[in-house]
Structures are given as C-alpha cells and as structure tokens.
Motif scaffolding. Structure first.
Motif, mmCIF file in Angstrom:
data_model
loop_
_atom_site.group_PDB
_atom_site.id
_atom_site.type_symbol
_atom_site.label_atom_id
_atom_site.label_comp_id
_atom_site.label_asym_id
_atom_site.label_seq_id
_atom_site.Cartn_x
_atom_site.Cartn_y
_atom_site.Cartn_z
ATOM 1 N N GLN A 10 41.819 35.269 40.529
ATOM 2 C CA GLN A 10 42.198 34.366 39.434
ATOM 3 C C GLN A 10 41.072 34.220 38.414
ATOM 4 O O GLN A 10 41.327 34.086 37.215
ATOM 5 N N PRO A 38 42.127 36.328 34.889
ATOM 6 C CA PRO A 38 43.042 35.192 34.725
ATOM 7 C C PRO A 38 44.299 35.532 33.953
ATOM 8 O O PRO A 38 45.326 34.872 34.107
ATOM 9 N N ASP A 96 47.602 34.097 38.132
ATOM 10 C CA ASP A 96 47.489 32.659 38.283
ATOM 11 C C ASP A 96 47.634 32.351 39.777
ATOM 12 O O ASP A 96 47.714 33.257 40.611
#
Length: 392
Positions: A206, A210, A214
């Motif tokens: 994550q 990103p 998620d």
C-alpha cells in the motif's frame, strides 16, 4: 410470638436484605430473602404462614402504598427414610464394624432434592444427610448418618495419602515448568510471531504503490491463506497420525521459511512480487495447517490429566502472545528501517521505481526477521521434540 411447639424444629434465617440505592433517597422497593428449614411439612407451612402474616402487617404499619409479593424457590420436602430399609443398613454396619463403632445421628437439616425421587416412584429409599420428620424412630436415620467412629483403612492411609498428594503436586509443578520451556511451546510462540509477515507485506504494497493497492485490494491477496488453513487443517491431523508430531512440525516450519523467502523479494517489479506474494500466502496457510495439530499434540502429550488444563492454557497463551508481539515487532522493524533512510542498493538492485526503495528495503529486512523466527522454530523442534511415530 411462638407459633410452633418447643419440641418441634423450625428455623427461619434472614439471609439477604436489599433496599434503596443512595443514603439520601428513600427506596421504592425492599427485597427480603429468607431461608426456612423444618423436619415436617406441617411445621414448614406454619413458618411460612407466620412470615406472610408479619410482612403483611408491617407494610401498612410503614405506610407502604402496595401489598407485598411473595416468591418461593428451591423448595424441597423432607426426606422420609424407609424404616425397614434403613434398619437393615444399620444392622449391616453394626455387623461389619461392631456395635461400638456405629452411632445414630439426630435428624439433620441439609437441603437436597433427593426426596422428590421416592415420592415420584413410590419406592422405599434411604438417603444421605437430610431432614426427616420429627419423632422418627432412631434407626430410621439416613445410612450415611450412621457413622463409624473409627475406620482402619482410612486412618492407616492418612499420612501416606498426604505424602503422595504432596509428591504429586510437586510433580505437577515441575512438569508444567518443563512444559513451558519445551521446544513445542517455544516453536509455537515463534511460529505465531511470523504472522507479522502478512501484516507488513500488506503495508508495504500500500505504501510502495498506493495508486494500485488500497487496503481492500491488498487484502484480497491473502484470500489464499484463509482457504489453505481451512482446507488443509485435516492434513496436519493425518500427518500426525502417520508420522508423529516431529516431522509435520518441521515441515510446517520449513514451509513458513519458504514463505518468508518469497516475501523477501521486494527488489522485484510489483507484478512479479504480487505473484510471489499470492504463492507465499497460500504456503503460509499450508505451513500453519501442517504445524498446528502436531504441535498441540507434542506440547500436551507428556502432561498428566491434572496438568492438561493448565498446559492447554499456557499453550494458547503462547499462541496469543506470539501473534500480538508479532504485530508490534514486525511493524517496529518496518517503520524503523523505513524512517532511517537505509537501503540495500549496494546489495540488491531495486527494479522499477526507485522512489519507494526505502519502503521495499524495510519490507525486505522485516521478512528477514520473520525468516529467522521460522529457523528458530525449526531448530527448537529438531532439538527437543522426540522422533518416532505417534502411538495409539
């Protein structure tokens, strides 16, 4: 005020009184709990009637706006022992122990529900200590109330029994101390600490990418872990039955080590790493399935029945502590390395985007820590869990 004759037995005990909640507020309710004991239903009924009469009179005297209510619970009638049956037991005890060693006790006021059984079936019975009707014959007491003043077997065995109990207690304590330092318990703690691999690998994906991962999409990758654990747990049981605990435990630790090695490859491109992570998560579930049942058997098999409850609690505590400490330890290493700015560029060349090199380096070192945990678990099993096939 006397309601029963002096020779009759009847006791009323005020066991509990609850009224009000604060010192400056008049309570709107008072609960009085009483216990009544008598040797005959007639005496009991007199006592209950007197209690109700007194309470009903006190309520208007105290300006109570409502009538009192009465609830009866745990009501048991007196036990009426059959005279002929009890006399035969009495005679048998005298013949076995001698008349001088047998004593008839007076009626008792124990509370038990045995009396409902003979009343329901209409059969002659003799019970242990309990209430009997007033005026019953001396030889109509319950057989357990006809006691012996001296019992040779019990008297002679008293000191030896205490010594044996002391030795057993010491053995139990020593056994539990040995259990707490066994390889099965230590490896269980280490194996459960490797759960940090799942947590950190999810965090790393994550933070590193990103825009692609998620919490939801990263979490989906671990679906194979849950499926593997649920579907393969019986395999561990079968392996235990066939090979005993040692080999399956070692195989499980090795599989977890392979999982850590795969998740360490953070220098690869994200697409390749995701494939390795999918395989690693399945292997993680498979390794735990191989390890769980044999490990529990190895940890508890040498404990006595008296120790098994405490042993199971300690074993479960090791599992819970391992999982809890895993999150703290792995995340501490991950965030610490990531914040330090340290990279492994001089050892491994990070492929693809370089701006997330610190995050990937932190993930790699954290997986290395978990790899050491699997090696610790493997070593403790190899050194302490005995070889051999499980018997039975």
């Amino acid at each position: 005020m006397r309601v029963i004759a002096p020779g009759d037995f009847g006791v009323v005990t005020v066991g509990s009184l609850h009224a009000g909640t604060r010192d400056n507020v008049i309570g709107d309710r008072a609960v009085l709990e009483l216990n009544v004991r008598a040797h005959s239903p007639e005496i009991r009924q007199k006592l209950l009637a007197s209690i109700e009469q007194i309470v009903r009179a006190e309520c208007p005297a105290s300006s109570s706006p409502k009538e009192p209510t009465f609830e009866y619970h745990a009501v048991f009638p007196p036990t009426n022992n059959d005279a002929e049956l009890t006399g035969r037991v009495h005679a048998a005890l005298e013949a076995a122990l001698g008349t001088e060693h047998v004593e008839t006790m007076p009626p008792a006021t124990g509370s038990e529900d045995f009396s409902r059984i003979p009343d329901a079936f209409g059969v002659p019975t003799a019970s242990g200590p309990g209430a009997v009707p007033a005026g019953a014959a001396a030889d109509c007491q319950p057989p357990s109330q006809v006691r012996a003043r001296h019992h040779p077997t019990l008297e002679m065995g008293t000191s030896e029994s205490k010594a044996e109990q002391t030795a057993t207690t010491r053995f139990d304590i020593v056994g539990l101390l040995v259990f707490m330092i066994t390889g099965a318990l230590l490896s269980n703690f280490a194996v459960n600490m490797t759960i940090g691999m799942l947590i950190v690998s999810q965090q790393m994906l994550q933070l590193a990418r990103p825009e692609r991962f998620d919490a939801w999409h990263a979490g989906l990758l671990t679906l194979g872990f849950a499926i593997a654990v649920i579907s393969c747990i019986r395999i561990g049981e079968k392996l235990l039955q066939r090979f005993g605990p040692r080999k399956p435990m070692m195989w499980g630790a090795m599989i977890l080590g392979l999982c850590a090695l795969l998740l360490m490859q953070t220098q690869l491109l994200v697409g390749t790493y995701v494939v390795l992570a999918l395989i690693a998560y399945v292997l993680f579930g498979l390794g735990l399935a191989f390890y769980a049942m044999p490990s529990t058997d190895a940890a508890l098999s040498n404990l006595s029945p008296a120790q098994s409850g405490a042993g199971a609690g300690i074993y479960k505590m090791a599992s819970s502590l391992g999982a809890a400490i895993a999150a703290a330890a792995s995340l501490a290493i991950f965030t610490g390395v990531m914040g330090s700015g340290f990279t492994t560029g001089w050892i491994f060349e990070m492929q693809g985007i370089q701006s997330n090199a610190r995050v990937r380096t932190a993930g790699m070192l954290t997986m290395g820590f978990n790899l050491l945990l699997t090696l610790l678990a493997l070593l403790s099993v190899a050194l302490t869990v005995p070889k051999g096939r499980k018997e039975g």
